[in-house]
Design a protein around this motif. Structure first.
Motif, PDB file in Angstrom:
ATOM      1  N   ARG A 222       0.833  -1.202   0.000  1.00  0.00           N
ATOM      2  CA  ARG A 222       0.000   0.000   0.000  1.00  0.00           C
ATOM      3  C   ARG A 222       0.866   1.249   0.000  1.00  0.00           C
ATOM      4  O   ARG A 222       0.586   2.218  -0.700  1.00  0.00           O
ATOM      5  CB  ARG A 222      -0.923   0.015   1.214  1.00  0.00           C
ATOM      6  CG  ARG A 222      -2.034  -0.974   1.140  1.00  0.00           C
ATOM      7  CD  ARG A 222      -2.838  -0.966   2.406  1.00  0.00           C
ATOM      8  NE  ARG A 222      -3.864  -1.993   2.374  1.00  0.00           N
ATOM      9  CZ  ARG A 222      -4.442  -2.482   3.432  1.00  0.00           C
ATOM     10  NH1 ARG A 222      -4.121  -2.051   4.632  1.00  0.00           N
ATOM     11  NH2 ARG A 222      -5.366  -3.408   3.317  1.00  0.00           N
TER      12      ARG A 222
ATOM     13  N   LYS B 206      -2.564   3.112   4.036  1.00  0.00           N
ATOM     14  CA  LYS B 206      -3.899   2.561   3.813  1.00  0.00           C
ATOM     15  C   LYS B 206      -4.220   2.548   2.330  1.00  0.00           C
ATOM     16  O   LYS B 206      -3.619   3.242   1.544  1.00  0.00           O
ATOM     17  CB  LYS B 206      -4.959   3.416   4.522  1.00  0.00           C
ATOM     18  CG  LYS B 206      -4.840   3.402   6.019  1.00  0.00           C
ATOM     19  CD  LYS B 206      -5.902   4.276   6.624  1.00  0.00           C
ATOM     20  CE  LYS B 206      -5.794   4.304   8.134  1.00  0.00           C
ATOM     21  NZ  LYS B 206      -6.780   5.191   8.729  1.00  0.00           N
ATOM     22  N   CYS B 207      -5.245   1.784   1.984  1.00  0.00           N
ATOM     23  CA  CYS B 207      -5.718   1.736   0.585  1.00  0.00           C
ATOM     24  C   CYS B 207      -6.366   3.042   0.210  1.00  0.00           C
ATOM     25  O   CYS B 207      -6.967   3.694   1.024  1.00  0.00           O
ATOM     26  CB  CYS B 207      -6.740   0.628   0.392  1.00  0.00           C
ATOM     27  SG  CYS B 207      -6.073  -1.015   0.592  1.00  0.00           S
TER      28      CYS B 207
ATOM     29  N   ASN C  54       0.769   4.085  -2.832  1.00  0.00           N
ATOM     30  CA  ASN C  54       0.390   5.444  -2.455  1.00  0.00           C
ATOM     31  C   ASN C  54       1.528   6.437  -2.671  1.00  0.00           C
ATOM     32  O   ASN C  54       1.292   7.577  -3.069  1.00  0.00           O
ATOM     33  CB  ASN C  54      -0.107   5.479  -1.013  1.00  0.00           C
ATOM     34  CG  ASN C  54      -1.442   4.782  -0.855  1.00  0.00           C
ATOM     35  OD1 ASN C  54      -2.226   4.714  -1.799  1.00  0.00           O
ATOM     36  ND2 ASN C  54      -1.706   4.244   0.310  1.00  0.00           N
TER      37      ASN C  54
END
Length: 80
Positions: A18, A79-80, A22
């Motif tokens: 992730r 986080k996603c 990101n």
């Protein structure tokens, strides 16, 4: 006190992936080259490349710098 660390290695790998996604998305959305973002973070280009290629994981100081640079919480990169 609650334990906030990841105990399952599979979960850690998910968090790393992730972060890679990101980080790349952030860099590309700002039209930064790897060299430009590495300079802004005060790290070597090879270090940033190793993060984006999932060969190593960012140390906490770089995560803090990234958070300040982007004005986003560290968690948003994990986080996603």
């Amino acid at each position: 006190m609650s334990k906030a660390y990841v105990q399952d290695p599979e979960d850690l790998n998910t968090i790393k992936l992730r972060f890679v996604d990101n980080l790349k998305n952030y860099r590309k959305s700002r039209r930064y080259t790897q060299a430009m973002l590495a300079d802004k973070l005060g790290i070597k280009l090879a270090t940033l490349a190793s993060y984006e290629e999932n060969r190593s994981f960012s140390n906490p100081l770089v995560l803090c710098k990234l958070s300040k640079l982007t004005k986003a919480r560290i968690e948003s990169f994990l986080k996603c």
